[in-house]
Design a protein around this motif. Sequence first.
Motif, PDB file in Angstrom:
ATOM      1  N   UNK A 201     -71.785  36.307  20.840  1.00 32.56           N
ATOM      2  CA  UNK A 201     -71.781  36.401  22.305  1.00 32.56           C
ATOM      3  C   UNK A 201     -73.109  35.806  22.787  1.00 32.56           C
ATOM      4  N   UNK A 202     -72.989  34.761  23.619  1.00 30.98           N
ATOM      5  CA  UNK A 202     -74.173  34.084  24.166  1.00 30.98           C
ATOM      6  C   UNK A 202     -74.291  34.479  25.644  1.00 30.98           C
ATOM      7  N   UNK A 203     -75.470  34.910  26.034  1.00 27.64           N
ATOM      8  CA  UNK A 203     -75.655  35.355  27.426  1.00 27.64           C
ATOM      9  C   UNK A 203     -76.611  34.388  28.136  1.00 27.64           C
ATOM     10  N   UNK A 204     -76.164  33.854  29.263  1.00 26.86           N
ATOM     11  CA  UNK A 204     -77.016  32.950  30.045  1.00 26.86           C
ATOM     12  C   UNK A 204     -76.965  33.387  31.502  1.00 26.86           C
ATOM     13  N   UNK A 205     -78.111  33.636  32.101  1.00 28.99           N
ATOM     14  CA  UNK A 205     -78.185  34.134  33.476  1.00 28.99           C
ATOM     15  C   UNK A 205     -77.304  35.373  33.662  1.00 28.99           C
ATOM     16  N   UNK A 206     -77.222  36.192  32.621  1.00 25.99           N
ATOM     17  CA  UNK A 206     -76.444  37.430  32.704  1.00 25.99           C
ATOM     18  C   UNK A 206     -74.966  37.254  32.424  1.00 25.99           C
ATOM     19  N   UNK A 207     -74.501  35.984  32.329  1.00 27.81           N
ATOM     20  CA  UNK A 207     -73.059  35.748  32.103  1.00 27.81           C
ATOM     21  C   UNK A 207     -72.802  35.655  30.590  1.00 27.81           C
ATOM     22  N   UNK A 208     -71.980  36.553  30.041  1.00 24.57           N
ATOM     23  CA  UNK A 208     -71.720  36.530  28.604  1.00 24.57           C
ATOM     24  C   UNK A 208     -70.529  35.645  28.237  1.00 24.57           C
ATOM     25  N   UNK A 209     -70.696  34.817  27.196  1.00 22.92           N
ATOM     26  CA  UNK A 209     -69.615  33.955  26.698  1.00 22.92           C
ATOM     27  C   UNK A 209     -69.377  34.266  25.221  1.00 22.92           C
TER      28      UNK A 209
END
Length: 219
Positions: A201-209
């Motif tokens: 799980x990669x989190x960028x600007x709080x958005x998890x992918x």
Amino acid sequence: MTLDLSEVQQFYDRFGKKQDLQGFYEDPALDELIGHARFDEAKSVFEFGCGTGRFAARLLSDHLPASATYCGCDLSRTMVDLARERLASYGDRAQVLQSEGGIRFPLSDHSVDRIVSTYVLDLLSESDIEAFLHEAYRVIEAGGTMCVVSLTRGTTFASRIVSGIWAAIFRMRASLVGGCRPIRLEPYIDEGAWEVAYQKVVIAYGVPSDVLIVRARES
Ligand SMILES: C[S@@+](CC[C@H](N)C(=O)[O-])C[C@H]1O[C@@H](n2cnc3c(N)ncnc32)[C@H](O)[C@@H]1O
């Protein structure tokens, strides 16, 4: 409830180039995917829901061997036109097909060694996700790799709040978030058909992918 096909088509026909603005949270997850999917060994890539062709252009320019081919499809006419324009310089190596939205790939059995789909499964119904995986297994070579990325549920305090708000907006009015909602990919994977090679799980600007790479077992 997920959007129906005509709602999805209308949304992405209107959204068009704005899709590329999602790069601020998509790119870190796509970097992670590229870092683990061995695209430098690929021979033929099929992408389901290629959008504007941004990821395809990146693969073709920086990661695929010069002999590798790419075929993408999308339901939205606007997206197909944008992707064709973006990939035109790759000539016969890259083609983009207009899809009618059915989960049936225009490929023969075991004919590709990479299947890619980024931020598309999270807008499909559960039965369409299952159909996608079935179809992916039909067209991929044994030992081939399927690379999928989707919005997912948060794993940290901040990302749980973001994905919770996202899911609430989806439940209220799915079209406000392009029909996408946070999902977990791994529970859909049939371990008899696929071996999990990488998941994060990669989190960028709080958005998890959710980044998932699986390898097709021999049928
Ligand atoms: C959120 S966008 C993601 C686009 C691109 N993969 C990316 O990561 O930027 C979802 C894309 O999937 C396409 N799509 C949705 N349902 C589809 C279907 N059933 N068949 C083909 N494309 C579909 C949409 O038209 C849209 O271009």
